[in-house]
Enzyme design. Structure first.
Site, PDB file in Angstrom:
ATOM      1  CD  GLU A 172      -3.023  -1.069   2.239  1.00 29.13           C
ATOM      2  OE1 GLU A 172      -2.948  -0.138   3.073  1.00 29.13           O
ATOM      3  OE2 GLU A 172      -3.943  -1.905   2.236  1.00 29.13           O
ATOM      4  CD  GLU A 188      -3.389  -5.828   3.823  1.00 32.28           C
ATOM      5  OE1 GLU A 188      -4.281  -5.053   4.261  1.00 32.28           O
ATOM      6  OE2 GLU A 188      -2.174  -5.554   3.867  1.00 32.28           O
TER       7      GLU A 188
END
Length: 478
Positions: free
Chosen positions: A168, A366
């Site tokens: 991220e 995720e």
């Protein structure tokens, strides 16, 4: 009518966490990270004043935790390697032999128990001395990161199944330069753009170093991606969604996977004098060193509409000069995290990767559901009955299964997370794990979802009412 949804052979069933959120400090020596520094200076910013000193204490309990991985049916697991632990002299200098020994022991333990190690190199945890030296705005920090990455490839390349440069990377830019939820807590888009560009360059340079070693593993990146949905098909709503998507989705996805930058984003940044500094050589490096595998983090969709109010031009330049959030009536919410639950978004994301990014080999890296005060759901035997998490996983995986049936090259599903872990400024407010953590004692206890995950992995699938899959070819064919 329920169907048995079976996933491809050798599907990656697993979960993920990060060094800063799970390891604790340990006894190897470790440089102070941005999170530890921020906690020291502003503990009030952290839920209930809890920092990352101990977290899940994985450093001291990794052998026990690997057994919990097996008990929950995981054949793969993503760790992150702590830059601060590997280079305790503020992220530079000599590599820490004690850190090498720890990670080699952990990775060996995983391999010996049939768990493929996925290793991520950066998960928000920069040594604070490097952040104070400019962080990702600094080319010297980029060089230090590439040296760290190259060291990890050489020390652990025989034990790691797949590598990832960043998790991220948008997060520290949003939090650190636009939205004030990440140190250094600046509001300055142009500085953020420089940090973002240098992060992309660091990703490419790490891949360049990786390719020289001819390892059998692949290297990629893990991105948090949310499909952007306009409020309506009105041309102004559509334009707002396109611009939002350029800022929040394509900004890292395009250069890290395609090696190019989205034209709409570059056009806006030039117009508003927000472009970073770079060289033509930088662009060539980025073009020639792209991800070989892509991790998709999906939690919620993004819904936007055309702005209804004018911008104060004396306010800092921000992406939402061009759009504003759309609060869609009737949406389902995870009230604890404040996120919309929209399972079809994960399908739309997979289709986007198939159609617009060469169907690059990918996996769901995720996806998960954080819930507060889970002790409310303890049964008489002391087990948390988290049926809501089981349903959340099934609903999302059913759409992943359909995306695979439509040709998406999705190789696995990793839940966030394994054992309840420390969650940045939210600490232990919400719990995400398959295994419950007693913060006071460190005791691990299987949740109902952990038993479900083991059964699902053993079956390589689960039963599901497929009539719920709206907006897919399955629905069209019914």
């Amino acid at each position: 009518m329920k169907e048995l949804l079976t996933f491809p052979k050798d599907f990656w069933w697993g979960s993920a966490w990060s060094a800063e959120q799970a390891e604790g400090r340990g006894d190897t020596g470790k440089a102070k990270t941005v999170w530890e520094h921020w906690f020291e200076t502003e503990p009030n910013r952290f839920y209930e004043g809890v920092g990352s000193e101990i977290t899940t204490d994985h450093f001291n309990r990794y052998k026990e935790d690997v057994q919990w991985m097996k008990k929950t049916g995981q054949n793969s697991f993503r760790i992150s390697i702590s830059w601060a632990r590997m280079f305790p002299n503020d992220g530079v200098g000599e590599v820490n032999q004690k850190a090498i020994a720890f990670y080699r022991d952990l990775l060996t333990e995983m391999n010996e128990n049939g768990i493929k190690p996925f290793a991520n190199l950066y998960h928000f945890d920069m040594p604070v001395a490097l952040q104070d030296a400019g962080g990702w705005e600094s080319r010297a920090v980029v060089d230090a990161y590439v040296h760290f990455a190259d060291t990890c490839f050489k020390e652990f390349g025989d034990l790691v199944y797949h590598w990832f440069t960043f998790n991220e990377p948008l997060g520290p830019i949003l939090g650190g330069y636009l939205e004030d939820f990440h140190y250094p807590n600046q509001i300055d888009f142009k500085r953020g753009a420089q940090a973002g560009f240098n992060t992309i360059l660091a990703h490419a340079l790490a891949i360049k170093a990786f390719k020289k070693l001819n390892l059998s593993s692949k290297i990629g990146v893990i991105l948090n991606l949310s499909p952007t949905y306009p409020r309506s098909q009105n041309e102004y709503d559509l334009e707002a969604a396109e611009i939002c998507d350029a800022f929040y989705t394509r900004s890292f996805l395009d250069p890290m996977v395609k090696g190019t930058f989205p034209e709409k984003l570059v056009e806006i940044m030039r117009e508003y004098d927000q472009m970073p500094e770079y060289t033509e050589e930088d662009l060539t490096i980025i073009k020639e060193n792209t991800a070989q595998i892509l991790g998709l983090n999906y939690y919620e969709p993004r819904r936007v509409k055309a702005r209804l109010t004018a911008i104060n031009e004396k306010s800092p330049f921000l992406p939402d000069w061009f759009f504003e959030p759309h609060n869609m009536p009737g949406k389902r919410m995870n009230i604890y995290r404040g996120w919309e639950i929209y399972e079809r978004g994960i399908y739309d994301l997979c289709i986007d990767i198939r159609d617009n990014y060469g169907n690059i080999e990918s996996f769901i890296s995720e996806n998960g559901m954080g819930v507060a005060n889970e002790e409310r759901f303890l049964n008489e035997e002391g087990q948390i009955q988290d049926d809501y998490r089981i349903q959340f996983v099934k609903d999302h995986l059913a759409y992943v299964h359909q995306a695979i049936a439509e040709g998406c090259d999705i190789k696995g599903y990793h839940l966030w997370t394994f054992i309840d872990c420390w969650s940045w400024i939210n600490a232990y407010k919400n719990r995400y794990g398959l295994v419950s953590l007693d913060v006071e004692t460190g005791k691990r206890t299987m949740k109902k979802s952990g038993e479900f995950y083991k059964k699902m992995s053993d079956m390589n699938g689960f039963e599901y009412e497929t009539s719920k899959l709206v907006g897919t070819k399955r629905e069209e064919n019914n």
